[in-house]
Design an enzyme around this catalytic site. Sequence first.
Site, PDB file in Angstrom:
ATOM      1  N   SER A  32      11.828  -0.494  14.080  1.00 25.31           N
ATOM      2  CA  SER A  32      11.847   0.960  14.009  1.00 25.31           C
ATOM      3  C   SER A  32      12.733   1.386  12.846  1.00 25.31           C
ATOM      4  O   SER A  32      13.592   0.619  12.389  1.00 25.31           O
ATOM      5  CB  SER A  32      12.389   1.556  15.317  1.00 25.31           C
ATOM      6  OG  SER A  32      12.564   2.958  15.196  1.00 25.31           O
ATOM      7  N   TYR A  54      10.978  -2.320   8.651  1.00 18.14           N
ATOM      8  CA  TYR A  54       9.805  -3.110   9.010  1.00 18.14           C
ATOM      9  C   TYR A  54       9.660  -4.431   8.261  1.00 18.14           C
ATOM     10  O   TYR A  54       9.026  -5.356   8.749  1.00 18.14           O
ATOM     11  CB  TYR A  54       8.531  -2.271   8.772  1.00 18.14           C
ATOM     12  CG  TYR A  54       8.579  -0.907   9.416  1.00 18.14           C
ATOM     13  CD1 TYR A  54       8.954  -0.764  10.745  1.00 18.14           C
ATOM     14  CD2 TYR A  54       8.276   0.239   8.687  1.00 18.14           C
ATOM     15  CE1 TYR A  54       9.008   0.489  11.346  1.00 18.14           C
ATOM     16  CE2 TYR A  54       8.321   1.489   9.281  1.00 18.14           C
ATOM     17  CZ  TYR A  54       8.691   1.613  10.600  1.00 18.14           C
ATOM     18  OH  TYR A  54       8.739   2.854  11.172  1.00 18.14           O
ATOM     19  N   LEU A  70       2.097   3.192  13.450  1.00 21.58           N
ATOM     20  CA  LEU A  70       2.850   4.120  12.610  1.00 21.58           C
ATOM     21  C   LEU A  70       2.048   5.399  12.354  1.00 21.58           C
ATOM     22  O   LEU A  70       0.843   5.453  12.621  1.00 21.58           O
ATOM     23  CB  LEU A  70       3.161   3.439  11.271  1.00 21.58           C
ATOM     24  CG  LEU A  70       4.148   2.275  11.297  1.00 21.58           C
ATOM     25  CD1 LEU A  70       4.081   1.493   9.994  1.00 21.58           C
ATOM     26  CD2 LEU A  70       5.559   2.777  11.561  1.00 21.58           C
ATOM     27  N   LYS A  93      -5.959   3.603  14.912  1.00 21.88           N
ATOM     28  CA  LYS A  93      -6.880   4.477  14.191  1.00 21.88           C
ATOM     29  C   LYS A  93      -6.144   5.753  13.760  1.00 21.88           C
ATOM     30  O   LYS A  93      -5.142   6.115  14.371  1.00 21.88           O
ATOM     31  CB  LYS A  93      -8.108   4.790  15.054  1.00 21.88           C
ATOM     32  CG  LYS A  93      -7.742   5.289  16.467  1.00 21.88           C
ATOM     33  CD  LYS A  93      -7.269   6.707  16.449  1.00 21.88           C
ATOM     34  CE  LYS A  93      -6.317   7.045  17.539  1.00 21.88           C
ATOM     35  NZ  LYS A  93      -5.594   8.307  17.255  1.00 21.88           N
TER      36      LYS A  93
END
Length: 330
Positions: A32, A54, A70, A93
Site C-alpha cells: 500500500s 509497490y 489499484l 477491470k
Amino acid sequence: MNFGVLSTAGIARKAFLPAVEATDHTVTAVASRDLESARALANEFAIDGRYEGYADLIERADVDALYIPLPNALHAEWTKRAADAGVDVLCEKPLAVDADEARDVVDYCADRDVTLMEAFMYRYHPRTERAIELAREELEDIRSVTSAFKFPLFGRPDDIRLSEELVGGSLMDVGCYPVSLVRQFLGEPERAYANADDSRGSGVDTELAGILEYDNGASARVASGFDTQEIQRYRVEARNGWLEVENAFNPPADEPLTLEYRIDGRRGVETFDPVDQYRLEVEAFVSSVESGRRPRTDGDEAIANMRVIDAIAESAESEQAVEVEGYSGH
C-alpha cells in the site's frame, strides 16, 4: 500459487483475499502507499509480507502472480511493471483507461510471455455461463438486451470513483459490466449513443445511459450510476423468447440465485447454489497460468470491451452517435 496484492482496496479485503483463502493458493505479500494500511490488512489475513509502495513486492522471489485492484489510471503502469518482473497478472477491470492503452498493455505482456487476465468475476459464475449457453443454443434472433449496474455513492466526496485524475466515473467503474454483458449476447456493436450527467461536479459521470446499435437492427441499452439505489440486472429478448437475471454482477456469495426465461412458450426458473464467483475467478486464473491456455477474460476481450466504452464516453461528451472503433460486423 503465491499471490501478491497491490493496494488495500475494499475489493481486496472483502472479496479477493477471502476467495484465495478458500483455495489451495496463498497471498504472501500486500503493498500500500501507506505502510500502516498494509500492516493492518496483512495482520487481518495472516499475510507475511507487507510493503510501503509497490515495487519491492513485485520483486519478491516467492510472488508468482499479482492481483491489481489499484485505481483505473494505475492499472497499465503496474501491470507492465509486473510483466517486466516475469509475474503473471490478474488485473481488476477495466484493464486500462482506453482501448489504445489496453492494446499497449496486452502486447507488452505477450512480449514478456506472462499471463494477463482481466478480473470480470461475473463471467465465471455458473449462472452467467448458463445464461450465455441458453441464449446460444435456444434463443433465436436476439433483438435486444438491456442491462444496468448502479449503486448509491453518497457522502464520500474523496472516493476514487469520483476522481477525474484517476479516471473514475460510473461508466468505468460499473458501466463496464453491462457493456461486457451485452457483448456476450450480441457481439460487437456498430455504433453507440450515450447521455451522461456529472451530478457532483467532479469531472466524471455519475449517471450514464447508452444505446448500442447493430447492423442487423438489434440494439442494446446499458446504464450505470452512483445517484440511485442499487440495481444489477439484465434482460435478453429474442424472436422466440426471453431470459432475465437480477443481482446480475456482484450477487451475495451465500445466497442461491435464479435465472428466469420463457422460450418457445416454455417457462423456466433455474436455481443456482451459493458460490463465491471470486474464488472461481482465482481458480480460472491459476488454471490458465498452469495450462498455458488463454483466460476467458483475456487481453483481447479487454480491448474489445474498451472499444465500446470509448465510443460510449465519446458520444456522451459530443452528444453525437459514435462508431465503435474496429467494427467489422458479426
